[in-house]
Design an enzyme around this catalytic site. Sequence first.
Site, PDB file in Angstrom:
ATOM      1  N   VAL A   1     -15.462 -84.380 -32.841  1.00  0.00           N
ATOM      2  CA  VAL A   1     -15.948 -83.200 -33.547  1.00  0.00           C
ATOM      3  C   VAL A   1     -14.823 -82.167 -33.569  1.00  0.00           C
ATOM      4  O   VAL A   1     -14.383 -81.686 -32.523  1.00  0.00           O
ATOM      5  CB  VAL A   1     -17.204 -82.621 -32.862  1.00  0.00           C
ATOM      6  CG1 VAL A   1     -17.678 -81.378 -33.610  1.00  0.00           C
ATOM      7  CG2 VAL A   1     -18.301 -83.670 -32.807  1.00  0.00           C
ATOM      8  N   ASP A   2     -14.374 -81.813 -34.784  1.00  0.00           N
ATOM      9  CA  ASP A   2     -13.219 -80.920 -34.927  1.00  0.00           C
ATOM     10  C   ASP A   2     -13.521 -79.891 -36.007  1.00  0.00           C
ATOM     11  O   ASP A   2     -13.414 -80.171 -37.204  1.00  0.00           O
ATOM     12  CB  ASP A   2     -11.976 -81.738 -35.289  1.00  0.00           C
ATOM     13  CG  ASP A   2     -10.702 -80.908 -35.240  1.00  0.00           C
ATOM     14  OD1 ASP A   2     -10.807 -79.688 -35.030  1.00  0.00           O
ATOM     15  OD2 ASP A   2      -9.620 -81.480 -35.402  1.00  0.00           O
ATOM     16  N   SER A   3     -13.895 -78.698 -35.580  1.00  0.00           N
ATOM     17  CA  SER A   3     -14.223 -77.659 -36.553  1.00  0.00           C
ATOM     18  C   SER A   3     -12.980 -77.106 -37.247  1.00  0.00           C
ATOM     19  O   SER A   3     -13.097 -76.365 -38.219  1.00  0.00           O
ATOM     20  CB  SER A   3     -14.966 -76.510 -35.845  1.00  0.00           C
ATOM     21  OG  SER A   3     -14.144 -75.919 -34.854  1.00  0.00           O
TER      22      SER A   3
ATOM     23  N   THR B   1      -7.106 -80.248 -36.617  1.00  0.00           N
ATOM     24  CA  THR B   1      -6.348 -79.725 -35.486  1.00  0.00           C
ATOM     25  C   THR B   1      -5.976 -80.871 -34.571  1.00  0.00           C
ATOM     26  O   THR B   1      -6.507 -81.967 -34.688  1.00  0.00           O
ATOM     27  CB  THR B   1      -7.199 -78.709 -34.695  1.00  0.00           C
ATOM     28  OG1 THR B   1      -8.410 -79.352 -34.304  1.00  0.00           O
ATOM     29  CG2 THR B   1      -7.516 -77.499 -35.531  1.00  0.00           C
TER      30      THR B   1
END
Length: 445
Positions: free
Chosen positions: A227-229, A387
């Site tokens: 999970v990478d916002s 990111t």
Amino acid sequence: MRVSILTENGEIHTIEVDSQMELENIKALLEADCHIPVEEQLLFHNETELKDPKSTLQNNNVAQDDILTLRRRSKKPRTQIASIPGGPAASSSVRPGQIAQGGGDPHNAEQIRQHVLNNPATLRQLQETQPELADAAVNNPNRFHEIIRELDVQRRSAEMARLQQIEHLNADPFDMEAQAKIEEAIRLENVAANMEAAMEHNPESFGRVTMLYIDAEVNGHPVKAFVDSGAQATIMSPECAEACGIMRLVDRRFAGIARGVGVAKILGRVHSAQIRVGKDLFLACSFTIMEGKGVDLLFGLDMLKRHQACIDLKKDALIINGTEIRFLSEHELPSSAKDNPELTPEELASMGGADKGKDAAASTSSAAASVTASSTSAPTASTIAPTPAAVSAPASVPPASGAAPTSHPEQNIQTLMNLGASRSEVIAALDAAGGNVDFAASFLF
């Protein structure tokens, strides 16, 4: 005039005296400052003992900012155990780089050994950083005392080298190169003080932070999703797409190149596929199929916003439509998230550490990758900005044996590491000191 007094304990006292003051009066001052009786004091200037109590500093050629060495008139120097990190008056945490301050007194060394044996955490830390010293503490007290004495001698030598360097640099206040070195030495001292304060007040900042992964299932195939916002798009590797059986749905009109921290090839896009997260939450999702390494599936900002997801770090869960999907514990993470491999030449090139003309094989989580369409019939280019997928370990942890080579001789590095510093700290100090071992030791201590 200002004179610095260096004691055998490594302490430095600065006193303001008159150049015409007699040595007997100076020793009386030192008795109050250093708690050494006058009759036991031995004063040295440039390794020459100052014997005449009626002689003045000027008679002995002592100038402004000179250093006098104060020794005790006894066979064995006495060291205050209270000043030893790890001694009875200290906390239970001992930094091996400071254990050498036990001095040459066998009584003090034995007290340190007993303290180490009585504190399992201290012993564990010593086994990791100085296994020989830890083994001697458990099995060979005489060898432990000998190592403590050696470390104490090395520490004092480093302190003397530092003082001599300071004296040399201060000799000409108009020497720009010397002033630059002084500035760098001050900066390194501030960095060391800042790190020491951080280790004391917020040691958790030196721990490793695990990335956020959840269990997911794509087309019946289980996968651990990162999970990478900070990633603009949801990305899947070609290998994962093959395993999930959706490679046949890739729209190659969306092929292109992702540029950012390195370069990666985009094979295309799967416009819609079902993904299950949690026990019974099914979501429609689109995937950008991108080559590279790092993660099989990266759950990006596009899907997080589409399904109004919330990353709740207090609950340690990803919340979608009221359903809590817990983040995986460290032992449940995929091997690619647990390992911390060395950077490849391509990755070094993307960071400017190798030939910049080479194309870097980018990770799926590049800092800001822009996609350029490779087909004239492809839609307008989009932007992808994931990111980094992993954070490297702290600097205070020694690198693996396969670390990038350094120009400094390995013997010099090992000599300084024996003082208790980590390999990265030693190399940084050698770089700052231009390869001079004595100067590097002064930076470290």
